[in-house]
Design a protein around this motif. Structure first.
Motif, PDB file in Angstrom:
ATOM      1  N   VAL A  19       0.756  -1.220  -0.010  1.00 40.18           N
ATOM      2  CA  VAL A  19       0.058  -0.059   0.053  1.00 40.18           C
ATOM      3  C   VAL A  19       0.898   1.251   0.087  1.00 40.18           C
ATOM      4  O   VAL A  19       0.273   2.463  -0.632  1.00 40.18           O
ATOM      5  CB  VAL A  19      -0.925  -0.041   1.042  1.00 40.18           C
ATOM      6  N   HIS A  23       0.700   3.903  -2.867  1.00 37.50           N
ATOM      7  CA  HIS A  23       0.515   5.358  -2.450  1.00 37.50           C
ATOM      8  C   HIS A  23       1.173   5.992  -3.194  1.00 37.50           C
ATOM      9  O   HIS A  23       0.816   7.515  -3.630  1.00 37.50           O
ATOM     10  CB  HIS A  23       0.613   5.475  -1.020  1.00 37.50           C
ATOM     11  N   TRP A 101      -8.694   1.987  -2.685  1.00 38.43           N
ATOM     12  CA  TRP A 101      -8.089   1.013  -2.287  1.00 38.43           C
ATOM     13  C   TRP A 101      -6.792   1.313  -1.492  1.00 38.43           C
ATOM     14  O   TRP A 101      -6.643   0.532  -0.400  1.00 38.43           O
ATOM     15  CB  TRP A 101      -7.481   0.016  -3.333  1.00 38.43           C
ATOM     16  N   THR A 102      -6.094   2.057  -1.952  1.00 40.63           N
ATOM     17  CA  THR A 102      -4.643   2.576  -1.159  1.00 40.63           C
ATOM     18  C   THR A 102      -5.271   2.994   0.114  1.00 40.63           C
ATOM     19  O   THR A 102      -4.409   2.818   1.262  1.00 40.63           O
ATOM     20  CB  THR A 102      -4.152   3.556  -1.870  1.00 40.63           C
ATOM     21  N   GLY A 105      -6.320   0.502   2.663  1.00 48.75           N
ATOM     22  CA  GLY A 105      -5.215  -0.425   2.872  1.00 48.75           C
ATOM     23  C   GLY A 105      -4.300   0.164   4.030  1.00 48.75           C
ATOM     24  O   GLY A 105      -4.243  -0.277   5.246  1.00 48.75           O
TER      25      GLY A 105
END
Length: 214
Positions: A19, A23, A101-102, A105
């Motif tokens: 992650v 990012h 999603w990042t 996470g």
């Protein structure tokens, strides 16, 4: 540590590294004229990023066979719990795609997985109430860094430590309130660790726990 503990730690480390890389990549995609070092410098202002980095490094070491002290394991878990609570409480944003999603996470998956690992595998003997004070050290260090950096480059990572935006008196109130909250959470973690280490049954075949503080 057992092979199960090390394997779970490896999975969490892999997730945290993944992650973090995602990012940075998202940031570079949004700023194609930036270099990698510029993006790393930008992301290095955030408590979330730095704490996820600590988790990734620490659990990589655990997966490689290093022993992690009880105070350090609990501290990492508490700090990632702070990341999740502050984000979902006051900082969450409407995102989509890879950014969502990042974000999830870093703020949900890694804190949740680490909490499970700590509950199931981390050493807990020897934790005392003074640890709740010591665990304030990392947030305090970050706070000093973020405020100093903000005064230098004019950008503050979070609204509650942004003096030009809300004033120093409000910043001080936020710091006090968050500090007391984190201290109380630390005391709760010490109490939970004591309960888990004394009351949880040991699976058949496991070696007796080392009574010495880790």
């Amino acid at each position: 540590m057992s092979m199960s503990a090390r394997s779970f730690a490896a999975l969490i480390a892999l997730l945290a590294w993944a992650v973090l890389v995602m990012h940075v990549q998202v940031g570079l995609d949004r700023r194609p004229h930036w270099t990698l070092w510029q993006e790393l410098w930008r992301t290095g202002r955030y408590f979330t990023i730095l704490t996820n980095g600590l988790v990734a490094a620490a659990l990589t070491a655990v997966a490689a066979g290093w022993r992690i002290p009880a105070g350090w394991a609990a501290g990492l878990t508490l700090w990632m719990g702070i990341v999740a609570l502050v984000y979902h409480g006051i900082l969450s944003r409407d995102l989509s795609g890879l950014r969502w999603w990042t974000d999830q996470g870093m703020h949900s998956a890694v804190p949740g997985a680490l909490a499970l690992w700590w509950w199931a595998f981390a050493p807990k003997m020897g934790l005392r109430r003074i640890h709740a004070v010591w665990w304030l050290g990392w947030p305090a260090f970050y706070l000093a860094y973020a405020l100093l950096r903000g005064e230098v480059d004019g950008r503050h990572p979070y609204f509650f430590i942004d003096p030009p935006r809300i004033g120093w008196d409000q910043v001080a109130l936020w710091i006090l309130g968050l500090g007391v909250t984190f201290w109380l959470l630390g005391l709760g973690m010490v109490a939970l660790a004591r309960r888990l280490s004394s009351d949880r049954p040991r699976p058949a075949g496991d070696a007796p726990a080392d009574p010495r503080p880790q």
